[in-house]
Design a protein around this motif. Sequence first.
Motif, PDB file in Angstrom:
ATOM      1  N   GLY A  90       0.661  -1.056   0.015  1.00 46.56           N
ATOM      2  CA  GLY A  90      -0.002  -0.107  -0.129  1.00 46.56           C
ATOM      3  C   GLY A  90       0.893   1.216  -0.047  1.00 46.56           C
ATOM      4  N   TYR A  91       2.339   1.088  -0.247  1.00 53.89           N
ATOM      5  CA  TYR A  91       3.011   2.241   0.159  1.00 53.89           C
ATOM      6  C   TYR A  91       4.016   2.219  -1.208  1.00 53.89           C
ATOM      7  N   GLU A  92       4.689   3.412  -1.568  1.00 56.39           N
ATOM      8  CA  GLU A  92       5.512   3.373  -2.684  1.00 56.39           C
ATOM      9  C   GLU A  92       7.131   2.878  -2.180  1.00 56.39           C
ATOM     10  N   GLU A  93       7.477   2.062  -2.793  1.00 57.68           N
ATOM     11  CA  GLU A  93       8.846   1.438  -2.482  1.00 57.68           C
ATOM     12  C   GLU A  93       9.939   2.603  -2.477  1.00 57.68           C
ATOM     13  N   ARG A  94      10.734   2.279  -1.650  1.00 58.83           N
ATOM     14  CA  ARG A  94      11.878   3.605  -1.554  1.00 58.83           C
ATOM     15  C   ARG A  94      13.188   2.552  -1.744  1.00 58.83           C
ATOM     16  N   LEU A 100       0.343   4.975  -1.512  1.00 62.02           N
ATOM     17  CA  LEU A 100      -0.085   5.052  -3.009  1.00 62.02           C
ATOM     18  C   LEU A 100      -1.541   5.133  -2.872  1.00 62.02           C
ATOM     19  N   ALA A 101      -1.959   6.252  -3.714  1.00 70.91           N
ATOM     20  CA  ALA A 101      -3.257   6.969  -3.612  1.00 70.91           C
ATOM     21  C   ALA A 101      -3.920   6.864  -4.833  1.00 70.91           C
ATOM     22  N   GLY A 102      -5.194   7.086  -4.902  1.00 75.52           N
ATOM     23  CA  GLY A 102      -6.192   7.286  -5.886  1.00 75.52           C
ATOM     24  C   GLY A 102      -6.973   8.324  -5.589  1.00 75.52           C
ATOM     25  N   ARG A 103      -7.720   8.810  -6.663  1.00 71.91           N
ATOM     26  CA  ARG A 103      -8.770  10.141  -6.190  1.00 71.91           C
ATOM     27  C   ARG A 103     -10.007   9.540  -6.488  1.00 71.91           C
ATOM     28  N   ILE A 104     -11.163   9.995  -5.849  1.00 68.63           N
ATOM     29  CA  ILE A 104     -12.407   9.652  -6.144  1.00 68.63           C
ATOM     30  C   ILE A 104     -13.286  11.005  -5.979  1.00 68.63           C
ATOM     31  N   VAL A 152       0.831  10.926   1.033  1.00 68.06           N
ATOM     32  CA  VAL A 152       0.166  10.454  -0.050  1.00 68.06           C
ATOM     33  C   VAL A 152       1.029  10.660  -1.113  1.00 68.06           C
ATOM     34  N   ARG A 153       0.903   9.620  -1.998  1.00 63.85           N
ATOM     35  CA  ARG A 153       1.745  10.194  -3.462  1.00 63.85           C
ATOM     36  C   ARG A 153       0.382   9.827  -4.470  1.00 63.85           C
ATOM     37  N   PHE A 154      -0.005  10.635  -5.327  1.00 66.85           N
ATOM     38  CA  PHE A 154      -1.042  10.465  -6.395  1.00 66.85           C
ATOM     39  C   PHE A 154      -0.386  10.717  -7.595  1.00 66.85           C
ATOM     40  N   GLY A 155       0.109   9.838  -8.316  1.00 68.62           N
ATOM     41  CA  GLY A 155       0.864   9.825  -9.563  1.00 68.62           C
ATOM     42  C   GLY A 155       2.186  10.560  -9.180  1.00 68.62           C
ATOM     43  N   PRO A 158      -6.084   5.765  -0.035  1.00 66.67           N
ATOM     44  CA  PRO A 158      -5.039   4.742  -0.326  1.00 66.67           C
ATOM     45  C   PRO A 158      -5.597   3.748  -1.477  1.00 66.67           C
ATOM     46  N   ALA A 159      -5.148   3.495  -2.369  1.00 65.52           N
ATOM     47  CA  ALA A 159      -5.328   2.521  -3.426  1.00 65.52           C
ATOM     48  C   ALA A 159      -5.605   1.007  -2.759  1.00 65.52           C
ATOM     49  N   GLY A 160      -6.488   0.501  -3.631  1.00 66.55           N
ATOM     50  CA  GLY A 160      -7.131  -0.778  -3.313  1.00 66.55           C
ATOM     51  C   GLY A 160      -8.567  -0.957  -3.404  1.00 66.55           C
TER      52      GLY A 160
END
Length: 582
Positions: free
Chosen positions: A77-81, A102-106, A143-146, A194-196
Amino acid sequence: MVFVAVILLLCAPLLPAQSPLSLSRDRIETVEGRGLLVRTRPAGARVYIDGIERGQTPLELPDLRSAYYSIRISKTGYEERELRVHISAESRLELDIELWILAGRILLTVSVETGTSLSTPARRPEVFIDGSSPLEDRSLEGVRFGNYRQSGALAPGTPWRGPGGGIYLVPSGSRLAAVIPASASQWVYDLYVPAGLRRIRVRAFGWKETQTTLTVETGKTLTLTLQLPPAAFHLSAGRLSRSAFNPLNTGTLGSTGLSFEVTAPGQALFSVLDREGQTIYSRELPPFTTWSQEVFWDGRNQKGEIQEDGPYTLQVEAYPSPAPARDPDAPQRFSRQVLIDSSLVIYPLTLFAAMPGLLYTPSPALLPPGTFQTEFSLLFGQIPGDNASASPAFTQVPIELGFRFSPLKNLELAAAFDVVFTGENTSPWGASLSLKFTGPAAGRNLAVALLGAFSWAQDMKKSPQREGASLVAPMSLELGRGLSLLLAPGIFWSAWEQPEPRLLLSLGSLYRRDMVSAGISLRGELDIAGTIKGGPPFDFFSSVELKLNPPPSNLVFTLAGGLWNSRSGPAAFGAFSLGLIF
């Protein structure tokens, strides 16, 4: 300066898409020691070093040899570093890494059906994602969105760079979420989640709850529209906060609450019926504007007169609003039975040394089952310690936390824990535990109990606790008008000091009136060993105390002071306590 500002604005789309005021909060530093330490926010991320998993954060590897390493940090659920670091043999490298969700938008549009008898909601519809409100959630720290990153919370009006490089303003009161009223019956929610797989639930008072499940993808925007149909009026049977109570108890302890649920606007009549079915009290409840409702009854009739002991019926009759929908012949109703019992006397006692009563005189009074009392006390002055020796005035500050409750009808458990702040390197502490049992009533106004207590102190010379075991027989005689006399003979053993017990005799007087209680207590101790050895045989303790239990709260405020006289001479002390009885 104007020229520089213009150049920055023209180049803005070429800059990394992240907040200029809220960049990543990674921390990388070398400290004294050896090896590698990796922490992440949040913890629990897997750490791979040169492709090999070495554990989860926080992770310490003190034996890594000096070299360059490739580190990868991964959490679902998180961006790899990924980082390339050098480990030195002469220092330790500490990595404190922030992980981005890792986020999306609604884009969620919520509307309510119009053209019905219902008006629009008094408040905006409530939106829940996986059970929590995105407008109130404080768990999204990054949060990361793109290509867009947002770290932490920004104040209203703070500029941040969003998707596509555009500069936006954080809406007032939002946190990675915004709600925009599109009309009186429509709202648009702009949410970063969060994405999912996510479950979205929307509700508004007076309308049916609606929910759906969808998959949120990283960096993508979903558009969703939900419409809420009107909800039929329904009254759910409620529950009592107390199935039995005594109206003479102060505050909320002298009443019962009846809570229930409704689904839509309406109105209701609350009534109390006696055992013959006659209405002794009734009143109209305020119009319903939310789901949860509660009404209280203090055991009095319409004239304000306290009712006699016995069962009573609390009844709610409810109708939907507006008035044309009301059917006088078919109201929705429910009822619950409650008992008025004047024997359920609840009043606060001092919990010093886990011997509930007055400060130096235990009381036979017990709490009704299911009732608790807690008390936090601060003592000052010259505190009487063990062996009846005194500390120099104001050189130590004991605090004590006590509680009592009744697991059974005739049994009460009490405990106390104290710490003494001396201004030195150590803070001695002590603890006490007691059990109190009452049998059948000895008479209408006479109560007798048996109390056994044990106390332990880390430093007997500095603790206000008397280390040892006690067996006491508290008695009380009610004189009427709130006045009672207390008597408590007993014995106290401290076998690890001397085998002979001390004989105890405590006297006290307690006055209770509404929210105020006051008392005086006296205790004498006869030291049998001191008498045998020709020393001072008798110690004397006294106190006065005042308690305030202001309604409708259950808080208890106490002021107390005391005098005592022993082989070391006379001294005085004071105390302040804050408690809760519920």
